[in-house]
Write an enzyme that holds these catalytic residues in place. Structure first.
Site, PDB file in Angstrom:
ATOM      1  N   HIS A 307       5.437  -5.074  -3.238  1.00  0.00           N
ATOM      2  CA  HIS A 307       4.303  -5.439  -2.391  1.00  0.00           C
ATOM      3  C   HIS A 307       4.482  -6.878  -1.938  1.00  0.00           C
ATOM      4  CE1 HIS A 307       0.189  -5.942  -0.975  1.00  0.00           C
ATOM      5  NE2 HIS A 307       0.149  -4.625  -0.938  1.00  0.00           N
ATOM      6  N   ASP A 364       0.417   3.290  -3.469  1.00  0.00           N
ATOM      7  CA  ASP A 364       0.910   4.575  -2.975  1.00  0.00           C
ATOM      8  C   ASP A 364       1.703   5.357  -4.012  1.00  0.00           C
ATOM      9  OD1 ASP A 364      -0.084   4.477  -0.323  1.00  0.00           O
ATOM     10  OD2 ASP A 364       1.392   2.938   0.136  1.00  0.00           O
TER      11      ASP A 364
END
Ligand code: CMC
Length: 430
Positions: A307, A364
């Site tokens: 991320h 996710d």
């Protein structure tokens, strides 16, 4: 106390004001840099660039903190509902009982889309990607509801368009699914709340009413809450950039849906399950795929890992992991893909490559397994992300157009092409 930073170059020094956020983060205000110096900054991917100040979402990526309007995501996931959290991010406070009721009723009242729009669905091929349809349909709302598209909307008009959009996007998403399986559209029910109604519109049919399981609805609702906003990511920046030209909310959000679709952003949830399936079909050798992800000659990445902002853990991923187990237990499903996901996570977290780069599972990584267990097809996964993110996009668009210093977004560049040269007629080109 006003603070300044000093920037020295070419033998002169200029002062740059320091902006401090409410959580103590600091930024250099370079808004006058070019005017005063002729220089611009270069920051591909905008890792060091704040495009705005915002009071909606706070993230501390090092500590794994996510808060909306000051309230920790863990509390919202446990105690709130999607509609209440939507109200919170859009209005900067939790709603009173009657305000929440007004919002909920609005979502039911405005959930129908214009009958003529239904003919659009017929025009798409059956295997069209639902994100393409969703984006096109949301933009098309501007044609059917022109009363909402004002360059300078009042507070009431913003409230109305927000309700219209959140109400209709759920219907469009469910219709898109029905189109893909060739079933007739199912209308929303007035007695069901936002998430339960969505499941009804997805899974009921004229011959069979979908049985709503409150635990499963709660799991999906939690996923929606966890996706509500995430400050200035790719799709949200798109909403602000498109909206900064005073394009209407439907058009701005339609662009954001396209930005979200990409596999590095909201499309990752679909890619995670495809990756897990590929590992499974290839014998379940997790080490082989970890090695592939580390190999610089391979374009393969561990989808659902890494991320831009979180460098410790993604708090949303922790919450989703718990939900994932609960949903599979509840539905009595044993999904071998979950076993592979757990193995992959364990091994990657012990591996120096991932440790050095601070790559952790993101939102996710586990969400796709829940969607799959609930019966949602792969291509619809990013659509569910988009429904969850809708309140954030609306809140960010609203904050942007209401800001007294909002200007059209227009980044600069450093030109690296040819210097001036003359046009060559065709017959003289070689
Ligand atoms: N697998 C293997 N290596 C990775 C991964 C990954 N998933 N993510 C980053 N890296 C490596 C990357 O190769 C680079 O290595 P090096 O320094 O040796 O060149 C380093 O880690 C830094 O990566 P980056 O691409 O510069 O990081 P970024 O901040 O630009 O990208 C990201 C962030 C999320 C796009 C990226 O981590 C990624 O592609 N992850 C997989 C896709 C994914 O799961 N996306 C969903 C993000 S969360 C939902 C959302 O809000 O969008």
């Amino acid at each position: 106390m006003d603070e300044n930073a000093k920037l020295s170059f070419d033998g002169k020094t200029i002062e740059l004001p320091i902006i401090t956020g409410t959580e103590g983060e600091k930024g250099l205000d370079i808004s006058k840099l070019r005017k005063e110096t002729g220089y611009i900054t270069v920051d591909p991917g905008f890792s060091n660039t704040g495009s705005c100040t915002s009071a909606i979402t706070y993230i501390d990526g090092e500590k794994g903190i996510l808060r909306h309007r000051g309230i920790p995501i863990e509390q919202l996931a446990e105690k709130s509902t999607f509609v209440e959290t939507a109200y919170l991010v859009i209005h900067d406070r939790l709603p009173l009982k009657e305000e929440l009721e007004f919002y909920s009723k609005g979502f039911t009242k405005h959930s129908m889309i214009h009958e003529d729009m239904k003919t659009f669905f017929r025009g798409y091929p059956q295997n069209a990607h639902p994100m393409a349809i969703l984006s096109a349909m949301v933009c098309s709302l501007s044609c059917y509801y022109p009363e909402f598209i004002k360059a300078e909307p009042t507070d009431d008009e913003i409230e109305n368009i927000a309700i219209e959009l959140m109400a209709k996007v759920r219907t469009i998403a469910a219709y898109t699914y029905k189109k893909s399986i060739g079933e007739p559209f199912v209308y929303p029910r007035a007695d069901l709340r936002y998430v339960a109604n969505f499941m009804h519109m997805m899974f009921s049919s004229p011959v069979k009413e979908y049985k709503i399981d409150p635990e499963i609805v709660k799991a999906l609702e939690t996923l929606f809450i966890l996706h509500v906003d995430h400050e200035q990511n790719c799709s949200t920046s798109t909403v602000r950039l498109v909206g900064s030209s005073r394009a209407n909310l439907f058009a701005s959000v339609s662009s954001a849906i396209c930005a979200l679709w990409g596999p590095l952003h909201g499309g990752a949830n679909q890619k995670v399950v495809e990756m897990l399936q590929r590992i499974h079909d290839d014998g379940g050798d997790v080490d082989k795929y970890i090695a592939k992800a580390k190999d610089k000659n391979s374009s393969f990445r561990l989808m659902g890992f890494g991320h831009r902002v979180y460098k410790n853990f993604d708090p949303r991923a922790l919450l989703i992991k718990d939900q994932c187990k609960m949903v599979l237990d509840r539905l009595g499903i044993h999904d071998p893909l979950l076993d592979i996901a757990v193995k992959l996570q364990e091994k990657a977290l012990k591996d120096d490559y991932f440790k050095e780069r601070k790559l952790y599972p993101n939102v996710d990584f586990y969400s796709g397994i829940i969607y799959k267990a609930v019966g949602i097809p792969l291509a619809m996964f990013p659509v569910l992300f988009a429904i969850g993110r809708m309140p954030g996009w609306i809140a960010q668009w609203k904050e942007m157009i209401e800001s007294p210093c909002a200007r059209i977004g227009r980044p600069r560049q450093i030109y690296t092409g040819e210097n001036k040269r003359d046009y060559i007629p065709m017959e003289k080109r070689s």
